[in-house]
Write a protein that holds these residues in place. Structure first.
Motif, PDB file in Angstrom:
ATOM      1  N   TYR A   1     -30.460 -13.621  37.006  1.00 38.12           N
ATOM      2  CA  TYR A   1     -28.892 -13.969  35.958  1.00 38.12           C
ATOM      3  C   TYR A   1     -29.122 -14.522  35.126  1.00 38.12           C
ATOM      4  O   TYR A   1     -28.392 -14.595  33.822  1.00 38.12           O
ATOM      5  N   TRP A   2     -30.558 -16.072  34.994  1.00 34.69           N
ATOM      6  CA  TRP A   2     -30.202 -16.190  33.311  1.00 34.69           C
ATOM      7  C   TRP A   2     -31.444 -15.500  32.811  1.00 34.69           C
ATOM      8  O   TRP A   2     -30.623 -15.217  31.398  1.00 34.69           O
ATOM      9  N   ALA A   3     -32.009 -14.006  33.247  1.00 38.06           N
ATOM     10  CA  ALA A   3     -32.742 -12.806  31.659  1.00 38.06           C
ATOM     11  C   ALA A   3     -30.856 -12.083  31.594  1.00 38.06           C
ATOM     12  O   ALA A   3     -31.501 -11.491  30.676  1.00 38.06           O
ATOM     13  N   LYS A   4     -30.286 -12.241  32.517  1.00 36.61           N
ATOM     14  CA  LYS A   4     -29.291 -11.163  31.838  1.00 36.61           C
ATOM     15  C   LYS A   4     -28.152 -12.270  31.014  1.00 36.61           C
ATOM     16  O   LYS A   4     -27.733 -11.647  30.073  1.00 36.61           O
ATOM     17  N   ARG A   5     -28.179 -12.994  31.107  1.00 42.36           N
ATOM     18  CA  ARG A   5     -27.543 -14.655  30.386  1.00 42.36           C
ATOM     19  C   ARG A   5     -28.834 -14.211  28.761  1.00 42.36           C
ATOM     20  O   ARG A   5     -27.947 -14.004  27.512  1.00 42.36           O
ATOM     21  N   ALA A   6     -30.005 -13.912  28.718  1.00 39.55           N
ATOM     22  CA  ALA A   6     -31.372 -14.203  27.539  1.00 39.55           C
ATOM     23  C   ALA A   6     -31.192 -12.310  27.219  1.00 39.55           C
ATOM     24  O   ALA A   6     -30.223 -11.978  26.216  1.00 39.55           O
ATOM     25  N   ALA A   7     -30.649 -11.733  28.123  1.00 42.51           N
ATOM     26  CA  ALA A   7     -30.501 -10.399  27.592  1.00 42.51           C
ATOM     27  C   ALA A   7     -28.823 -10.454  27.147  1.00 42.51           C
ATOM     28  O   ALA A   7     -28.647  -9.224  25.278  1.00 42.51           O
ATOM     29  N   GLU A   8     -28.152 -10.634  26.854  1.00 40.46           N
ATOM     30  CA  GLU A   8     -26.891 -10.845  26.368  1.00 40.46           C
ATOM     31  C   GLU A   8     -26.715 -11.866  25.145  1.00 40.46           C
ATOM     32  O   GLU A   8     -25.837 -10.881  23.981  1.00 40.46           O
ATOM     33  N   LYS A   9     -27.912 -12.381  24.426  1.00 37.00           N
ATOM     34  CA  LYS A   9     -28.277 -13.041  23.765  1.00 37.00           C
ATOM     35  C   LYS A   9     -28.770 -12.851  22.515  1.00 37.00           C
ATOM     36  O   LYS A   9     -28.868 -13.278  21.487  1.00 37.00           O
ATOM     37  N   GLY A  10     -29.519 -12.375  23.731  1.00 40.71           N
ATOM     38  CA  GLY A  10     -31.691 -12.450  23.447  1.00 40.71           C
ATOM     39  C   GLY A  10     -31.383 -11.000  21.781  1.00 40.71           C
ATOM     40  O   GLY A  10     -30.692 -10.981  21.448  1.00 40.71           O
ATOM     41  N   ASN A  11     -33.018 -10.878  22.412  1.00 40.28           N
ATOM     42  CA  ASN A  11     -33.592  -9.370  21.766  1.00 40.28           C
ATOM     43  C   ASN A  11     -33.741  -8.954  22.275  1.00 40.28           C
ATOM     44  O   ASN A  11     -34.094  -8.693  23.614  1.00 40.28           O
TER      45      ASN A  11
ATOM     46  N   GLU B   1     -36.749  -7.604  22.907  1.00 41.09           N
ATOM     47  CA  GLU B   1     -37.321  -8.585  24.159  1.00 41.09           C
ATOM     48  C   GLU B   1     -36.780  -8.746  25.820  1.00 41.09           C
ATOM     49  O   GLU B   1     -37.960  -8.460  26.288  1.00 41.09           O
ATOM     50  N   ASP B   2     -35.643  -9.799  25.073  1.00 42.95           N
ATOM     51  CA  ASP B   2     -35.108  -9.893  26.304  1.00 42.95           C
ATOM     52  C   ASP B   2     -34.746  -8.815  26.676  1.00 42.95           C
ATOM     53  O   ASP B   2     -34.908  -8.928  28.105  1.00 42.95           O
ATOM     54  N   LYS B   3     -33.753  -8.145  26.637  1.00 40.85           N
ATOM     55  CA  LYS B   3     -33.517  -6.947  27.008  1.00 40.85           C
ATOM     56  C   LYS B   3     -34.443  -6.279  27.885  1.00 40.85           C
ATOM     57  O   LYS B   3     -34.540  -5.326  28.717  1.00 40.85           O
ATOM     58  N   GLU B   4     -35.487  -6.377  27.228  1.00 41.42           N
ATOM     59  CA  GLU B   4     -37.082  -5.494  27.830  1.00 41.42           C
ATOM     60  C   GLU B   4     -37.116  -6.276  29.687  1.00 41.42           C
ATOM     61  O   GLU B   4     -37.790  -5.779  29.837  1.00 41.42           O
ATOM     62  N   VAL B   5     -37.274  -7.748  29.270  1.00 45.27           N
ATOM     63  CA  VAL B   5     -37.782  -8.491  30.394  1.00 45.27           C
ATOM     64  C   VAL B   5     -36.633  -8.113  31.083  1.00 45.27           C
ATOM     65  O   VAL B   5     -37.232  -7.730  32.472  1.00 45.27           O
ATOM     66  N   LEU B   6     -35.789  -7.845  31.160  1.00 49.35           N
ATOM     67  CA  LEU B   6     -34.216  -7.787  32.085  1.00 49.35           C
ATOM     68  C   LEU B   6     -34.090  -6.324  32.684  1.00 49.35           C
ATOM     69  O   LEU B   6     -34.643  -6.126  34.188  1.00 49.35           O
TER      70      LEU B   6
END
Length: 92
Positions: free
Chosen positions: A67-77, A79-84
């Motif tokens: 859930y929080w990985a998705k939120r980070a990918a929506e707002k982040g860079n 790297e956040d999208k890669e983690v998701l």
């Protein structure tokens, strides 16, 4: 259990240089405070919650990590999208 181990190893590799976890981190993490900040859109708090659920929940709350990985990918860079992306592959 295998998914949990793979997820932890994956995230530790991605964040080896910037790890926020460790035994003392898990014990003193202020989850309620970070959730308040994250719900108001604070990207750093969102990332901390993602990492907390991956590193400290012993695999019991991987749904929260996702859930929080998705939120980070929506707002982040990127790297956040890669983690998701990596986390989604491990958990599917």
């Amino acid at each position: 259990m295998r998914r949990f181990v793979v997820a932890i190893l994956m995230c530790n590799m991605l964040y080896a240089a910037e790890t926020v976890s460790g035994p003392s981190y898990c014990q003193v993490f202020k989850e309620a405070k970070e959730k308040r900040l994250a719900k108001s859109g604070n990207l750093e708090a969102i990332r901390k919650l993602r990492d907390f659920y991956l590193d400290c929940s012993l695999g019991k709350e991987l749904d929260q990590a996702l859930y929080w990985a998705k939120r980070a990918a929506e707002k982040g860079n990127a790297e956040d999208k890669e983690v998701l992306s990596q986390l989604s592959q491990v958990l599917s």
